[in-house]
Design a protein around this motif. Sequence first.
Motif, short mmCIF file in Angstrom:
data_model
loop_
_atom_site.label_atom_id
_atom_site.label_comp_id
_atom_site.label_asym_id
_atom_site.label_seq_id
_atom_site.Cartn_x
_atom_site.Cartn_y
_atom_site.Cartn_z
N ASP A 53 42.16 37.58 44.55
CA ASP A 53 41.94 36.96 43.12
C ASP A 53 41.88 35.54 43.38
OD1 ASP A 53 42.22 36.12 40.53
OD2 ASP A 53 42.69 38.04 39.88
N GLU B 44 35.26 40.79 33.95
CA GLU B 44 34.67 41.88 33.97
C GLU B 44 33.00 41.73 33.95
OE1 GLU B 44 35.57 45.14 33.77
OE2 GLU B 44 37.64 44.67 33.88
N LYS C 176 32.07 41.88 37.69
CA LYS C 176 32.50 42.96 38.21
C LYS C 176 31.35 43.69 38.43
CE LYS C 176 35.87 47.07 37.93
NZ LYS C 176 36.45 47.81 37.28
N GLY D 100 44.55 42.02 40.98
CA GLY D 100 44.69 43.19 39.99
C GLY D 100 43.69 44.20 40.13
N GLY D 101 43.45 45.13 39.23
CA GLY D 101 42.84 46.22 39.38
C GLY D 101 41.50 45.69 39.49
N LEU D 102 40.97 44.68 38.94
CA LEU D 102 39.49 44.51 39.08
C LEU D 102 39.03 43.92 40.57
CD1 LEU D 102 37.44 42.23 36.50
CD2 LEU D 102 37.35 42.03 39.02
N ASN E 40 39.15 47.04 42.68
CA ASN E 40 38.03 48.05 42.65
C ASN E 40 36.64 47.05 43.36
OD1 ASN E 40 37.99 49.48 39.18
ND2 ASN E 40 39.10 49.96 41.23
N THR F 196 48.57 42.88 42.58
CA THR F 196 49.30 41.64 42.14
C THR F 196 49.59 41.66 40.69
OG1 THR F 196 47.37 40.39 41.50
CG2 THR F 196 48.67 39.96 43.96
N THR F 197 49.13 42.75 39.87
CA THR F 197 49.49 42.65 38.14
C THR F 197 50.05 44.14 38.20
OG1 THR F 197 47.28 44.03 38.00
CG2 THR F 197 47.08 41.70 37.77
N SER G 132 44.67 55.56 43.31
CA SER G 132 43.34 56.38 42.74
C SER G 132 42.58 55.83 43.95
CB SER G 132 42.98 55.33 41.57
OG SER G 132 41.54 55.98 40.96
N LYS H 250 39.30 55.89 43.12
CA LYS H 250 38.10 55.57 42.19
C LYS H 250 37.96 54.05 42.40
CE LYS H 250 39.29 56.99 38.10
NZ LYS H 250 39.19 57.27 36.83
N ASN I 137 32.60 50.46 34.91
CA ASN I 137 32.66 51.18 36.17
C ASN I 137 31.81 52.36 36.22
OD1 ASN I 137 35.10 49.92 36.73
ND2 ASN I 137 36.41 51.04 35.48
N TRP J 263 55.45 39.46 43.05
CA TRP J 263 54.08 38.82 42.75
C TRP J 263 53.55 39.09 41.23
CZ3 TRP J 263 51.67 42.05 47.46
CH2 TRP J 263 52.20 41.75 48.59
N GLY K 204 53.83 36.39 37.69
CA GLY K 204 52.87 35.37 37.36
C GLY K 204 52.08 35.62 36.10
N GLN L 220 49.07 41.52 30.09
CA GLN L 220 48.88 42.37 31.21
C GLN L 220 50.32 43.40 31.62
OE1 GLN L 220 46.25 42.55 33.12
NE2 GLN L 220 45.21 40.92 31.62
N1 LIG Z 1 40.59 52.52 39.96
C1 LIG Z 1 41.13 52.96 39.04
O1 LIG Z 1 41.52 54.02 38.76
C2 LIG Z 1 41.56 51.68 37.82
C3 LIG Z 1 42.70 52.32 37.10
C4 LIG Z 1 43.13 51.27 35.98
C5 LIG Z 1 42.22 50.00 35.81
N2 LIG Z 1 41.15 49.78 36.70
C6 LIG Z 1 40.50 48.55 36.72
O2 LIG Z 1 41.32 47.45 36.78
C7 LIG Z 1 41.03 46.54 36.02
C8 LIG Z 1 42.20 45.88 35.16
O3 LIG Z 1 43.15 45.77 35.88
P1 LIG Z 1 44.20 44.47 35.53
O4 LIG Z 1 44.69 44.71 34.25
O5 LIG Z 1 44.99 44.14 36.68
O6 LIG Z 1 43.21 43.38 35.43
P2 LIG Z 1 42.48 42.27 36.21
O7 LIG Z 1 42.37 42.57 37.74
O8 LIG Z 1 41.42 41.65 35.81
O9 LIG Z 1 43.83 40.99 36.16
C9 LIG Z 1 44.16 40.59 35.13
C10 LIG Z 1 44.23 39.20 34.78
O10 LIG Z 1 45.32 38.73 35.60
C11 LIG Z 1 44.93 37.72 36.55
N3 LIG Z 1 46.01 37.92 37.79
C12 LIG Z 1 45.74 38.81 38.98
N4 LIG Z 1 47.03 38.58 39.66
C13 LIG Z 1 47.66 37.52 39.03
C14 LIG Z 1 49.09 37.13 39.35
N5 LIG Z 1 49.76 37.46 40.34
N6 LIG Z 1 49.48 36.10 38.59
C15 LIG Z 1 48.84 35.61 37.56
N7 LIG Z 1 47.67 36.19 37.25
C16 LIG Z 1 47.12 37.18 37.92
C17 LIG Z 1 43.60 37.83 36.92
O11 LIG Z 1 42.95 36.68 37.49
C18 LIG Z 1 42.96 38.27 35.65
O12 LIG Z 1 42.71 37.14 34.84
C19 LIG Z 1 39.83 46.86 35.18
O13 LIG Z 1 38.47 46.21 35.73
C20 LIG Z 1 39.76 48.47 35.28
O14 LIG Z 1 38.55 48.96 35.30
C21 LIG Z 1 40.73 50.68 37.76
#
Ligand SMILES: NC(=O)c1ccc[n+]([C@@H]2O[C@H](COP(=O)([O-])OP(=O)(O)OC[C@H]3O[C@@H](n4cnc5c(N)ncnc54)[C@H](O)[C@@H]3O)[C@@H](O)[C@H]2O)c1
Length: 386
Positions: free
Chosen positions: A56, A85, A88, A116-118, A121, A141-142, A152, A154, A164, A181, A184, A189
């Motif tokens: 990230d 997004e 992505k 994070g999840g993004l 993926n 990290t989220t 997962s 996926k 997705n 981690w 932050g 979130q």
């Molecule tokens: N594969 C799966 O089964 C699955 C399941 C759930 C979600 N997802 C996907 O995951 C995404 C959502 O995940 P998310 O909620 O982690 O969102 P994200 O990955 O978009 O992260 C959310 C925000 O947190 C920030 N961030 C990340 N790590 C950080 C850190 N350590 N400190 C400060 N900020 C940080 C990112 O830059 C972003 O702005 C979506 O795209 C969703 O489709 C996939």
Amino acid sequence: MSPTATDRRTTPVHRTTFALGEEVVPYTYGDRCTEELLALLADQLTGVDQVLLVHDAVAGDLARRVAEGLSAQVPVQSLACTAREELKTLSTVLALAEEAVAGGTTRGSVVVALGGGLVGNVAGMVAATLFRGLPLVHLPTTPVAAFDAVLSAKQGVNLAAGKNMVGTFWTPRSVWCDLDWLRGVDERQVLTGTAEMAKNVLAVVPEREDDLLTAVAGLGDERSDALVRLLQIGVDAKAPALRVDPHERREALVFEYGHTAGHAMELASRGALSHGEAVGWGMLVAAQVGRRLGHLDDAAVAAHARVLAPLGVRGEAPPALDRALVQRLLLRDNKRGYLPGSGPDVVPMVLLDGLGSALADDAGRPLVPVPTALVHEALDAVLGAA
Ligand SMILES: NC(=O)c1ccc[n+]([C@@H]2O[C@H](COP(=O)([O-])OP(=O)(O)OC[C@H]3O[C@@H](n4cnc5c(N)ncnc54)[C@H](O)[C@@H]3O)[C@@H](O)[C@H]2O)c1
């Protein structure tokens, strides 16, 4: 699936595993244990010619720490990925793949996803497709990533038509997380990650309610083990369904609990509700539907309120939403495709017939066709009369 008491006494890191079908994935985690985790991970990279670290963009400092921790064992190429997004997409995956190969990634490399999840993926799509498949390691990290998304196979990216919609299944080789981690990330979130664990408690592991409530109460306190508890709820709830349904098309659809009305409310709120809050409200709607159909008793409905109130989802203070818009969006739910031929009079939903027990159809899918009018009634009960 929880680590044993012995693990907790003798080592600062916890080890557990989860299975995605036949494949068993080790998950090693702890709190403030980055150096130890990286040393353990480095030991597993013998014979690897390069680590492609997709991180990230906001986690640049941590990425440098990870690169330093691994570079004695293996060269590391770091590529930043912006977690938005609208980025992505397959174009982002392609750009990362081009850059990776130009920077020396080969068939002998490993993709490490830090974010994070993004980012997980996007890096997962790079790993699944570059050289027709490279090993994938997650460093979440989220809270959403650590408690949910990494559990997962996926992987996917977005189309203009929806989230997705282009993707594949690619099982991570291993997952490593220092819960420090996660500290932050912003409140929304944390709320979303926690709401998904509340969903797991209500729909799968109701015996973990006390654990959840203790974790939620401790979230603001860095000395508490709140994040460890939430992670363990995630693994314990998801592992049994993922073992038998790694493609999340049957038993694992239970994790969509609260998401039908929730997603419609999230979209209708135009950003005012976080995904987590919306899923919380969606679970209250699903509970009202279940109660009206005679599947859930008052005690189970009360458990929903008890678990969700500490997350700010309180029946007495519902969000103000455009009800007609919520009703229209309900009909665009992506679970509709599982019940072919269901028209606008029916909404496919995950419903419970008791805490921890989802109603399933003959194919083992926890999906029930609910009359649309009944969902509207439940929405009115939760959000107040329009
Ligand atoms: N594969 C799966 O089964 C699955 C399941 C759930 C979600 N997802 C996907 O995951 C995404 C959502 O995940 P998310 O909620 O982690 O969102 P994200 O990955 O978009 O992260 C959310 C925000 O947190 C920030 N961030 C990340 N790590 C950080 C850190 N350590 N400190 C400060 N900020 C940080 C990112 O830059 C972003 O702005 C979506 O795209 C969703 O489709 C996939």
